[in-house]
Design a protein around this motif. Structure first.
Motif, PDB file in Angstrom:
ATOM      1  N   GLU A 162       1.124  -1.862   5.386  1.00 29.42           N
ATOM      2  CA  GLU A 162       1.593  -3.243   5.024  1.00 29.42           C
ATOM      3  C   GLU A 162       1.106  -4.372   6.101  1.00 29.42           C
ATOM      4  O   GLU A 162       0.722  -5.459   5.731  1.00 29.42           O
ATOM      5  CB  GLU A 162       2.984  -3.293   4.687  1.00 29.42           C
ATOM      6  N   LEU A 163       1.373  -3.895   7.481  1.00 28.67           N
ATOM      7  CA  LEU A 163       0.994  -4.903   8.486  1.00 28.67           C
ATOM      8  C   LEU A 163      -0.554  -5.050   8.362  1.00 28.67           C
ATOM      9  O   LEU A 163      -1.030  -6.272   8.501  1.00 28.67           O
ATOM     10  CB  LEU A 163       1.156  -4.374   9.656  1.00 28.67           C
ATOM     11  N   ASP A 164      -1.393  -4.379   8.099  1.00 21.47           N
ATOM     12  CA  ASP A 164      -3.016  -4.472   7.853  1.00 21.47           C
ATOM     13  C   ASP A 164      -3.222  -5.313   6.737  1.00 21.47           C
ATOM     14  O   ASP A 164      -3.904  -6.149   6.966  1.00 21.47           O
ATOM     15  CB  ASP A 164      -3.506  -3.166   7.781  1.00 21.47           C
ATOM     16  N   ARG A 165      -2.423  -5.210   5.595  1.00 19.04           N
ATOM     17  CA  ARG A 165      -2.994  -5.894   4.462  1.00 19.04           C
ATOM     18  C   ARG A 165      -2.242  -7.495   4.787  1.00 19.04           C
ATOM     19  O   ARG A 165      -2.962  -8.332   4.363  1.00 19.04           O
ATOM     20  CB  ARG A 165      -1.749  -5.480   3.265  1.00 19.04           C
ATOM     21  N   LYS A 166      -1.257  -7.509   5.473  1.00 17.28           N
ATOM     22  CA  LYS A 166      -0.680  -9.104   5.957  1.00 17.28           C
ATOM     23  C   LYS A 166      -1.805  -9.582   6.804  1.00 17.28           C
ATOM     24  O   LYS A 166      -2.032 -10.856   6.471  1.00 17.28           O
ATOM     25  CB  LYS A 166       0.717  -8.777   6.531  1.00 17.28           C
ATOM     26  N   PHE A 167      -2.403  -8.890   7.555  1.00 17.81           N
ATOM     27  CA  PHE A 167      -3.342  -9.440   8.482  1.00 17.81           C
ATOM     28  C   PHE A 167      -4.567  -9.764   7.692  1.00 17.81           C
ATOM     29  O   PHE A 167      -5.189 -11.025   8.025  1.00 17.81           O
ATOM     30  CB  PHE A 167      -3.729  -8.202   9.743  1.00 17.81           C
ATOM     31  N   VAL A 168      -4.945  -9.037   6.960  1.00 19.80           N
ATOM     32  CA  VAL A 168      -6.306  -9.377   6.146  1.00 19.80           C
ATOM     33  C   VAL A 168      -6.154 -10.453   5.099  1.00 19.80           C
ATOM     34  O   VAL A 168      -6.816 -11.436   5.050  1.00 19.80           O
ATOM     35  CB  VAL A 168      -6.665  -7.952   5.300  1.00 19.80           C
ATOM     36  N   ARG A 169      -4.772 -10.448   4.458  1.00 14.72           N
ATOM     37  CA  ARG A 169      -4.317 -11.621   3.796  1.00 14.72           C
ATOM     38  C   ARG A 169      -4.511 -13.055   4.636  1.00 14.72           C
ATOM     39  O   ARG A 169      -5.154 -14.129   4.073  1.00 14.72           O
ATOM     40  CB  ARG A 169      -3.177 -11.549   3.005  1.00 14.72           C
ATOM     41  N   GLY A 170      -4.039 -12.802   5.523  1.00 14.39           N
ATOM     42  CA  GLY A 170      -3.933 -14.167   6.551  1.00 14.39           C
ATOM     43  C   GLY A 170      -5.428 -14.667   6.865  1.00 14.39           C
ATOM     44  O   GLY A 170      -5.711 -15.812   6.819  1.00 14.39           O
ATOM     45  N   LEU A 171      -6.197 -13.615   7.318  1.00 15.39           N
ATOM     46  CA  LEU A 171      -7.501 -13.851   7.402  1.00 15.39           C
ATOM     47  C   LEU A 171      -8.340 -14.451   6.338  1.00 15.39           C
ATOM     48  O   LEU A 171      -8.903 -15.680   6.575  1.00 15.39           O
ATOM     49  CB  LEU A 171      -8.293 -12.802   7.932  1.00 15.39           C
ATOM     50  N   VAL A 172      -8.172 -14.145   5.307  1.00 21.01           N
ATOM     51  CA  VAL A 172      -8.981 -14.355   3.884  1.00 21.01           C
ATOM     52  C   VAL A 172      -8.410 -15.956   3.676  1.00 21.01           C
ATOM     53  O   VAL A 172      -9.028 -16.867   3.142  1.00 21.01           O
ATOM     54  CB  VAL A 172      -8.585 -13.639   2.821  1.00 21.01           C
ATOM     55  N   PHE A 186     -10.059 -11.753  -3.774  1.00 16.35           N
ATOM     56  CA  PHE A 186     -10.037 -10.758  -2.878  1.00 16.35           C
ATOM     57  C   PHE A 186      -8.585  -9.987  -3.387  1.00 16.35           C
ATOM     58  O   PHE A 186      -7.548 -10.485  -3.848  1.00 16.35           O
ATOM     59  CB  PHE A 186      -9.477 -11.023  -1.267  1.00 16.35           C
ATOM     60  N   PHE A 187      -8.456  -8.588  -3.277  1.00 17.40           N
ATOM     61  CA  PHE A 187      -7.249  -8.026  -3.220  1.00 17.40           C
ATOM     62  C   PHE A 187      -7.325  -7.030  -2.051  1.00 17.40           C
ATOM     63  O   PHE A 187      -8.289  -6.022  -2.102  1.00 17.40           O
ATOM     64  CB  PHE A 187      -6.884  -7.294  -4.682  1.00 17.40           C
ATOM     65  N   ALA A 188      -6.416  -6.779  -1.223  1.00 16.63           N
ATOM     66  CA  ALA A 188      -6.111  -5.880  -0.013  1.00 16.63           C
ATOM     67  C   ALA A 188      -5.141  -4.772  -0.673  1.00 16.63           C
ATOM     68  O   ALA A 188      -3.926  -5.212  -0.897  1.00 16.63           O
ATOM     69  CB  ALA A 188      -5.686  -6.687   1.227  1.00 16.63           C
ATOM     70  N   ILE A 189      -5.470  -3.645  -0.428  1.00 22.69           N
ATOM     71  CA  ILE A 189      -4.598  -2.840  -0.849  1.00 22.69           C
ATOM     72  C   ILE A 189      -4.250  -1.795   0.085  1.00 22.69           C
ATOM     73  O   ILE A 189      -5.093  -0.938   0.849  1.00 22.69           O
ATOM     74  CB  ILE A 189      -5.322  -1.556  -2.089  1.00 22.69           C
ATOM     75  N   SER A 190      -2.962  -1.866   0.423  1.00 23.86           N
ATOM     76  CA  SER A 190      -2.182  -1.043   1.236  1.00 23.86           C
ATOM     77  C   SER A 190      -1.892   0.430   0.686  1.00 23.86           C
ATOM     78  O   SER A 190      -1.128   0.542  -0.167  1.00 23.86           O
ATOM     79  CB  SER A 190      -0.698  -1.830   1.785  1.00 23.86           C
ATOM     80  N   THR A 191      -2.649   1.391   1.353  1.00 22.52           N
ATOM     81  CA  THR A 191      -2.645   2.852   0.990  1.00 22.52           C
ATOM     82  C   THR A 191      -1.312   3.662   1.578  1.00 22.52           C
ATOM     83  O   THR A 191      -1.209   4.592   0.861  1.00 22.52           O
ATOM     84  CB  THR A 191      -3.632   3.630   1.230  1.00 22.52           C
ATOM     85  N   GLY A 192      -0.967   3.283   2.600  1.00 25.88           N
ATOM     86  CA  GLY A 192       0.353   4.047   3.147  1.00 25.88           C
ATOM     87  C   GLY A 192       0.170   5.032   4.306  1.00 25.88           C
ATOM     88  O   GLY A 192       0.834   6.089   4.354  1.00 25.88           O
ATOM     89  N   GLY A 193      -1.195   5.150   4.502  1.00 25.35           N
ATOM     90  CA  GLY A 193      -1.592   6.040   5.700  1.00 25.35           C
ATOM     91  C   GLY A 193      -2.859   6.436   5.599  1.00 25.35           C
ATOM     92  O   GLY A 193      -3.588   6.393   4.769  1.00 25.35           O
ATOM     93  N   HIS A 248       0.080  -9.125  -5.720  1.00 24.44           N
ATOM     94  CA  HIS A 248       0.519  -9.031  -4.547  1.00 24.44           C
ATOM     95  C   HIS A 248      -0.617  -8.684  -3.458  1.00 24.44           C
ATOM     96  O   HIS A 248      -0.640  -9.138  -2.496  1.00 24.44           O
ATOM     97  CB  HIS A 248       1.625  -8.675  -4.097  1.00 24.44           C
ATOM     98  N   GLU A 249      -1.507  -7.808  -3.735  1.00 26.96           N
ATOM     99  CA  GLU A 249      -2.473  -7.393  -3.048  1.00 26.96           C
ATOM    100  C   GLU A 249      -3.592  -8.613  -2.763  1.00 26.96           C
ATOM    101  O   GLU A 249      -4.284  -8.628  -1.822  1.00 26.96           O
ATOM    102  CB  GLU A 249      -3.435  -6.225  -3.748  1.00 26.96           C
ATOM    103  N   ASN A 250      -3.517  -9.548  -3.614  1.00 25.38           N
ATOM    104  CA  ASN A 250      -4.446 -10.699  -3.507  1.00 25.38           C
ATOM    105  C   ASN A 250      -4.262 -11.475  -2.189  1.00 25.38           C
ATOM    106  O   ASN A 250      -3.021 -11.812  -2.030  1.00 25.38           O
ATOM    107  CB  ASN A 250      -4.442 -11.487  -4.836  1.00 25.38           C
ATOM    108  N   ALA A 251      -5.341 -11.591  -1.667  1.00 26.24           N
ATOM    109  CA  ALA A 251      -5.342 -12.442  -0.214  1.00 26.24           C
ATOM    110  C   ALA A 251      -4.774 -13.859  -0.373  1.00 26.24           C
ATOM    111  O   ALA A 251      -4.131 -14.748   0.256  1.00 26.24           O
ATOM    112  CB  ALA A 251      -6.341 -12.698   0.276  1.00 26.24           C
ATOM    113  N   THR A 252      -4.732 -14.515  -1.915  1.00 24.73           N
ATOM    114  CA  THR A 252      -4.395 -15.729  -2.148  1.00 24.73           C
ATOM    115  C   THR A 252      -2.781 -15.902  -2.903  1.00 24.73           C
ATOM    116  O   THR A 252      -2.608 -16.777  -3.267  1.00 24.73           O
ATOM    117  CB  THR A 252      -5.354 -16.371  -3.276  1.00 24.73           C
ATOM    118  N   PHE A 253      -2.132 -14.804  -2.913  1.00 30.09           N
ATOM    119  CA  PHE A 253      -0.736 -14.415  -3.406  1.00 30.09           C
ATOM    120  C   PHE A 253      -0.211 -15.430  -2.830  1.00 30.09           C
ATOM    121  O   PHE A 253      -0.012 -15.515  -1.292  1.00 30.09           O
ATOM    122  CB  PHE A 253      -0.423 -12.895  -3.142  1.00 30.09           C
ATOM    123  N   PRO A 254       0.754 -16.446  -3.448  1.00 27.45           N
ATOM    124  CA  PRO A 254       1.445 -17.259  -2.732  1.00 27.45           C
ATOM    125  C   PRO A 254       2.697 -16.782  -1.721  1.00 27.45           C
ATOM    126  O   PRO A 254       3.333 -15.950  -1.939  1.00 27.45           O
ATOM    127  CB  PRO A 254       2.157 -18.225  -3.883  1.00 27.45           C
TER     128      PRO A 254
END
Length: 374
Positions: free
Chosen positions: A222-232, A240-247, A33-39
């Motif tokens: 998670e919001l940041d991860r969604k934004f990065v995934r959308g850009l990619v 790519f894998f965008a990892i949300s770390t929680g703080g 799910h971290e992958n920016a190309t995750f469906p």
């Protein structure tokens, strides 16, 4: 072979990156799910994960100390209360069998991913941290203690999840690992065996990717991860894998872990994306990072919401001189925008945002691999 990687994220970001690297290097396509190309089909993100499981050939599950978030999707007929029989000890030390039921509303996302895999008769391989398995035995010996607090594991439901896996009629083996080193050894042995024994009955065999350049992006939430995934996705960039770390503090800890030598091959470039108020927290790592040519720190000022606004409403961004915090973002777009960010990104103007925000332009340059000539 297409492999779905199921596990919690915040405690296993480094392990997940390592497993992804090893499996892809061995010729598999890994869905995670971290992958920016995750469906994404604009349904609930938990249901997107279940749909992704169905389109894979095998599931690899990693269990450690965290139970993970509860499943909050719309549900499926096969996701119901789960009943298992556990072996426990009474006060005299006798071994007893006891049946317990885990209500559906208490099932984790990972648990529902495995329910989906078993429902669709998919092979599952589970790797579990030995320290957690040892503590599970301690729990079963004290099952009658209602307020039992494990020292290592975050939630007693982790133990129930593992016992549930072992009670399945197939794919019920749980391999214990102590460290990345022995996990790698077991993972490669399993990968070799599964390639020899498992035939991919799928027309799209050509979809399995060879090893390509990987960029890991560490973000706060998670919001940041969604934004990065959308850009990619808008830039049509692979691997790519965008990892949300929680703080913020966890982000620094994640960076420390990811730059350890054993994880060096898991990525070709590591980008840390954080709000500007975290700059000071990375000061202790500055000397170490001077020798890390693959690591890049990028800070959004005053917050990532400013970058989001620059591409969604440039006039509002300019009128506020770029000083857009979470509060201003919510006032302009509404709090629901955080839940609907995937669809909002469809109207995001990357080129306008690049012209307005120099640091955003640098970030896009880094992820697009165009450092030598933009």
């Amino acid at each position: 072979m297409r492999i779905f990687l199921s596990s919690t994220t915040y405690d296993l970001y480094d392990v997940r990156a390592f497993v992804i690297h090893e499996l892809e290097k061995d010729g598999h396509e890994v869905v995670y799910h971290e992958n920016a190309t995750f469906p994404v089909h604009f349904g609930h993100s938990h249901d997107e994960c279940l749909e992704a499981v169905k389109k894979c050939d095998v599931v690899v599950c990693i269990v450690d100390r965290r139970y993970g978030g509860r499943y909050k999707g719309i549900g499926a007929p096969y996701i119901t209360n789960q009943t298992i029989e556990i072996r426990q000890h009474d006060e005299s030390g006798r071994v007893l069998n006891k049946e317990i039921t885990i209500p559906v509303e208490q099932l984790s996302i990972s648990w529902c991913e495995l329910i989906t895999a078993f429902e669709h008769k998919m092979p599952v391989m589970t790797f579990a941290r030995k320290r957690m398995l040892d503590e599970k035995e301690t729990r079963r010996r004290n099952q009658n203690v209602t307020d039992f607090l494990p020292a290592y594991v975050e939630n007693n439901r982790v133990f129930d999840f593992v016992d549930w896996i072992t009670k399945q009629q197939r794919s019920n083996w749980v391999a214990a690992f102590d460290s990345i080193v022995d996990l790698r050894s077991m993972l490669l042995r399993w990968s070799a065996a599964v390639k020899n024994e498992f035939v991919v009955n799928r027309e799209a065999k050509d979809d399995v990717h060879s090893r390509a350049s990987h960029i890991a992006i560490l973000v706060e939430g998670e919001l940041d991860r969604k934004f990065v995934r959308g850009l990619v996705q808008k830039l049509n960039l692979p691997n790519f894998f965008a990892i949300s770390t929680g703080g913020g503090s966890t982000l620094v800890h994640a960076l420390r872990a990811m730059i350890e030598p054993q994880h060096d091959q898991a990525y070709d470039k590591l980008i840390v994306l954080a709000d500007a108020d975290l700059i000071g927290r990375f000061s202790l790592l500055q000397e170490r990072l001077k020798s890390e040519s693959k690591v890049h720190l990028v800070f959004a000022s005053p917050a990532l919401e400013a970058w989001m606004t620059a591409g969604l409403d440039p006039a509002f961004y300019t009128a506020n001189n770029g000083r857009i915090s979470r509060k201003e973002f919510d006032q302009r777009f509404g709090k629901k925008a955080r839940l609907e960010l995937d669809s909002l990104i469809a109207n995001y103007d990357i080129e306008v945002a690049r012209k307005l925000v120099p640091e955003f332009d640098r970030f896009i340059t880094l992820i697009s691999g165009d450092e030598n000539g933009v």
